[in-house]
Design a protein around this motif. Structure first.
Motif, PDB file in Angstrom:
ATOM      1  N   ARG A 168      32.306 -37.995-105.949  1.00 55.63           N
ATOM      2  CA  ARG A 168      32.005 -36.641-106.446  1.00 55.63           C
ATOM      3  C   ARG A 168      30.748 -36.605-107.305  1.00 55.63           C
ATOM      4  O   ARG A 168      30.140 -35.548-107.478  1.00 55.63           O
ATOM      5  N   ASN A 169      30.340 -37.753-107.862  1.00 57.94           N
ATOM      6  CA  ASN A 169      29.125 -37.812-108.687  1.00 57.94           C
ATOM      7  C   ASN A 169      28.012 -38.572-107.967  1.00 57.94           C
ATOM      8  O   ASN A 169      27.204 -39.260-108.592  1.00 57.94           O
ATOM      9  N   ALA A 170      27.940 -38.432-106.658  1.00 57.10           N
ATOM     10  CA  ALA A 170      26.952 -39.168-105.861  1.00 57.10           C
ATOM     11  C   ALA A 170      25.521 -38.937-106.342  1.00 57.10           C
ATOM     12  O   ALA A 170      24.680 -39.833-106.259  1.00 57.10           O
ATOM     13  N   SER A 171      25.232 -37.754-106.879  1.00 61.21           N
ATOM     14  CA  SER A 171      23.866 -37.447-107.327  1.00 61.21           C
ATOM     15  C   SER A 171      23.445 -38.268-108.542  1.00 61.21           C
ATOM     16  O   SER A 171      22.260 -38.316-108.881  1.00 61.21           O
ATOM     17  N   ASP A 172      24.400 -38.926-109.204  1.00 65.93           N
ATOM     18  CA  ASP A 172      24.062 -39.780-110.351  1.00 65.93           C
ATOM     19  C   ASP A 172      23.366 -41.068-109.928  1.00 65.93           C
ATOM     20  O   ASP A 172      22.772 -41.761-110.767  1.00 65.93           O
ATOM     21  N   TYR A 173      23.462 -41.423-108.651  1.00 63.03           N
ATOM     22  CA  TYR A 173      22.981 -42.719-108.175  1.00 63.03           C
ATOM     23  C   TYR A 173      21.839 -42.546-107.187  1.00 63.03           C
ATOM     24  O   TYR A 173      21.751 -41.530-106.487  1.00 63.03           O
ATOM     25  N   PRO A 174      20.945 -43.535-107.099  1.00 64.57           N
ATOM     26  CA  PRO A 174      19.820 -43.422-106.156  1.00 64.57           C
ATOM     27  C   PRO A 174      20.287 -43.403-104.702  1.00 64.57           C
ATOM     28  O   PRO A 174      19.592 -42.865-103.833  1.00 64.57           O
ATOM     29  N   TYR A 175      21.461 -43.989-104.428  1.00 60.17           N
ATOM     30  CA  TYR A 175      22.072 -44.000-103.104  1.00 60.17           C
ATOM     31  C   TYR A 175      23.494 -44.516-103.285  1.00 60.17           C
ATOM     32  O   TYR A 175      23.867 -44.996-104.365  1.00 60.17           O
ATOM     33  N   ILE A 176      24.288 -44.426-102.230  1.00 60.03           N
ATOM     34  CA  ILE A 176      25.680 -44.884-102.278  1.00 60.03           C
ATOM     35  C   ILE A 176      25.846 -46.019-101.269  1.00 60.03           C
ATOM     36  O   ILE A 176      25.490 -45.881-100.086  1.00 60.03           O
ATOM     37  N   LEU A 177      26.387 -47.124-101.717  1.00 55.94           N
ATOM     38  CA  LEU A 177      26.516 -48.314-100.881  1.00 55.94           C
ATOM     39  C   LEU A 177      27.770 -48.273-100.017  1.00 55.94           C
ATOM     40  O   LEU A 177      28.825 -47.784-100.436  1.00 55.94           O
ATOM     41  N   ALA A 178      27.653 -48.840 -98.830  1.00 58.06           N
ATOM     42  CA  ALA A 178      28.763 -48.841 -97.883  1.00 58.06           C
ATOM     43  C   ALA A 178      29.919 -49.718 -98.342  1.00 58.06           C
ATOM     44  O   ALA A 178      31.072 -49.474 -97.988  1.00 58.06           O
ATOM     45  N   ASP A 179      29.635 -50.737 -99.133  1.00 57.05           N
ATOM     46  CA  ASP A 179      30.678 -51.694 -99.512  1.00 57.05           C
ATOM     47  C   ASP A 179      31.252 -51.465-100.908  1.00 57.05           C
ATOM     48  O   ASP A 179      32.031 -52.283-101.405  1.00 57.05           O
ATOM     49  N   VAL A 180      30.876 -50.369-101.555  1.00 55.40           N
ATOM     50  CA  VAL A 180      31.365 -50.071-102.901  1.00 55.40           C
ATOM     51  C   VAL A 180      32.300 -48.863-102.835  1.00 55.40           C
ATOM     52  O   VAL A 180      31.899 -47.803-102.353  1.00 55.40           O
ATOM     53  N   PRO A 181      33.540 -48.982-103.332  1.00 54.87           N
ATOM     54  CA  PRO A 181      34.479 -47.858-103.257  1.00 54.87           C
ATOM     55  C   PRO A 181      34.109 -46.732-104.212  1.00 54.87           C
ATOM     56  O   PRO A 181      33.471 -46.953-105.251  1.00 54.87           O
ATOM     57  N   ASN A 182      34.524 -45.524-103.882  1.00 48.01           N
ATOM     58  CA  ASN A 182      34.251 -44.372-104.739  1.00 48.01           C
ATOM     59  C   ASN A 182      34.827 -44.548-106.139  1.00 48.01           C
ATOM     60  O   ASN A 182      34.272 -44.039-107.115  1.00 48.01           O
ATOM     61  N   GLU A 183      35.918 -45.256-106.247  1.00 45.36           N
ATOM     62  CA  GLU A 183      36.539 -45.506-107.551  1.00 45.36           C
ATOM     63  C   GLU A 183      35.558 -46.120-108.534  1.00 45.36           C
ATOM     64  O   GLU A 183      35.529 -45.776-109.718  1.00 45.36           O
ATOM     65  N   MET A 184      34.729 -47.034-108.044  1.00 47.88           N
ATOM     66  CA  MET A 184      33.767 -47.702-108.920  1.00 47.88           C
ATOM     67  C   MET A 184      32.666 -46.739-109.350  1.00 47.88           C
ATOM     68  O   MET A 184      32.220 -46.754-110.507  1.00 47.88           O
ATOM     69  N   TYR A 185      32.228 -45.877-108.447  1.00 46.04           N
ATOM     70  CA  TYR A 185      31.202 -44.891-108.783  1.00 46.04           C
ATOM     71  C   TYR A 185      31.719 -43.835-109.752  1.00 46.04           C
ATOM     72  O   TYR A 185      30.990 -43.372-110.639  1.00 46.04           O
ATOM     73  N   GLU A 186      32.963 -43.430-109.588  1.00 44.21           N
ATOM     74  CA  GLU A 186      33.508 -42.304-110.348  1.00 44.21           C
ATOM     75  C   GLU A 186      34.099 -42.696-111.699  1.00 44.21           C
ATOM     76  O   GLU A 186      34.556 -41.824-112.441  1.00 44.21           O
ATOM     77  N   MET A 187      34.077 -43.967-112.047  1.00 43.76           N
ATOM     78  CA  MET A 187      34.564 -44.405-113.345  1.00 43.76           C
ATOM     79  C   MET A 187      33.770 -43.706-114.454  1.00 43.76           C
ATOM     80  O   MET A 187      32.566 -43.449-114.304  1.00 43.76           O
ATOM     81  N   ASP A 188      34.416 -43.386-115.555  1.00 47.88           N
ATOM     82  CA  ASP A 188      33.728 -42.733-116.671  1.00 47.88           C
ATOM     83  C   ASP A 188      32.600 -43.604-117.211  1.00 47.88           C
ATOM     84  O   ASP A 188      32.658 -44.836-117.155  1.00 47.88           O
ATOM     85  N   TYR A 189      31.594 -42.951-117.764  1.00 48.43           N
ATOM     86  CA  TYR A 189      30.497 -43.681-118.398  1.00 48.43           C
ATOM     87  C   TYR A 189      30.890 -44.084-119.825  1.00 48.43           C
ATOM     88  O   TYR A 189      31.768 -43.472-120.440  1.00 48.43           O
ATOM     89  N   PRO A 190      30.204 -45.078-120.392  1.00 48.25           N
ATOM     90  CA  PRO A 190      30.463 -45.439-121.792  1.00 48.25           C
ATOM     91  C   PRO A 190      30.103 -44.290-122.728  1.00 48.25           C
ATOM     92  O   PRO A 190      29.380 -43.366-122.351  1.00 48.25           O
TER      93      PRO A 190
END
Length: 370
Positions: A168-190
């Motif tokens: 859901r926060n894909a725009s935060d990253y330069p791209y989204i990797l095929a081998d990384v689950p969405n759970e890792m991307y969507e984790m809260d920031y510090p």
């Protein structure tokens, strides 16, 4: 059938230096990442290691049985027969010659026994199973190729990019990797200072220091830190380990050196043994606005031995109430802080922050049994 065997065998290839705890004889263990056909492989256990000649050895039984191949053991001759379809492979412990369909193939090192497992050299994969192997020194990464897809889009580290089922926060990253689950991307920031905080998409597009050369240096330092930090043995830990950990940190004063030395004393007193690895993702960096750059990383850790479940890691955020069981693999994601005390072109100076923690901003759970 052949390609499936090659691909899955490589899945169990390299990894962290489990079983090689830091001591004067092994002071800079380094976690080795493996990317196969554009996708990073994360290993459950039985990780590969680098021998005294700088060659990577891999656990053949775990690997082959992951594939559904048949693996045997002939104790009298110290031989490991492997069969897949009509192909027959035979390894002999401490022998550089492998029999493949009755023909001899000579490797540049030998199969060995370690911890009850048989390990074989990387060259076994490239010469016996036909894969292409490349090595990226700055990030300590092995790239293994079993196929080519000219239409696939990859990042600058050779990782496949996906464009479907995005977080859901894909725009935060330069791209989204095929081998990384969405759970890792969507984790809260510090915790951050909103005015000056930056997501990785902004960092890579606006700050010159965020280039492949610098980021490669940072990832290498994080891997070295993680391999020392998460691999501890009260039988072997010494001042060389202290100095090696201290060297990975930002050098603002010598006070942290004393804290690391106290931790070593506690490791010996509490009989602590830990195995683990830290695998940072270069495209997942977050600037908190307070001076730290947090690198999101996957980790695995097992607490093998201790008398008290207290301060098992050199980590001021180590949980005081959560009991981490002995002999259980835990896994999750964490944001590890990197910082610098240099202004201007600070790219090559970024090191692990003194306050870096596995538990500051993290997700942890028991690993699923393989």
């Amino acid at each position: 059938m052949k390609r499936r065997f090659v691909s899955l065998l490589i899945v169990a290839l390299f990894g962290s230096l489990f079983g090689l705890t830091a001591s004067a004889a092994s002071i800079q263990p380094t976690f080795v990442s493996v990317v196969m056909d554009g996708k990073k492989i994360w290993f459950p256990d039985a990780q590969a290691f680098i021998d005294g000649n700088g060659r990577t050895l891999v656990p053949v039984r775990f690997v082959a049985e992951s594939l559904g191949a048949k693996v045997g053991w002939e104790s009298k001759t110290q031989t490991v027969p492997i069969s897949r379809g009509e192909q027959s492979i035979k390894l002999t412990i401490n022998e550089p010659v492998v029999q493949v369909d009755g023909k001899s193939v000579t490797l540049d090192t030998k199969a060995i026994l370690s911890g009850g497992r048989t390990f074989v050299p990387l060259r076994f994969v490239s010469e016996v199973l036909g894969a292409t192997v490349d090595w990226d020194n700055p990030t300590d990464t092995v790239f293994i190729h079993t196929s080519e897809d000219s239409a696939a889009q990859s990042d600058q580290w050779g990782r496949l990019i996906r464009t479907t089922n995005l977080p859901r926060n894909a725009s935060d990253y330069p791209y989204i990797l095929a081998d990384v689950p969405n759970e890792m991307y969507e984790m809260d920031y510090p915790h951050s200072y909103p005015k000056d905080s930056r997501v990785s998409a902004a960092l890579y597009s606006t700050i010159p220091e965020f280039n492949k050369h610098n980021v490669g240096i940072w990832m290498g330092r994080l891997k070295t830190f993680g391999a020392l930090w998460l691999n501890v043995d009260y039988n072997t830990i010494d001042d060389a380990w202290v100095q090696a950990v201290f060297a990975t940190k930002v050098q603002s004063s010598n006070s942290e050196l004393k804290y690391i030395q106290r931790y070593v004393e506690w490791v010996k007193e509490n009989k602590i043994q830990i195995e683990g690895y830290l695998d940072p993702e270069p495209s997942m960096i977050y600037k908190d606005g307070f001076g730290d750059n947090f690198v999101r990383s996957k980790f695995r850790i097992k607490f093998v031995s201790y008398k008290e479940s207290k301060d098992l890691l050199y980590d001021e955020w180590f949980p005081k109430k959560q009991v981490l069981e002995k002999g259980v693999w835990y896994e999750g994601y964490t944001d590890i802080a990197l910082s610098t005390n240099v202004g201007g072109d600070w790219g090559s100076t970024l090191k692990v922050s003194p306050g870096a923690s596995l538990f500051y901003n993290h997700v942890i759970r028991k690993a699923v049994s393989e």
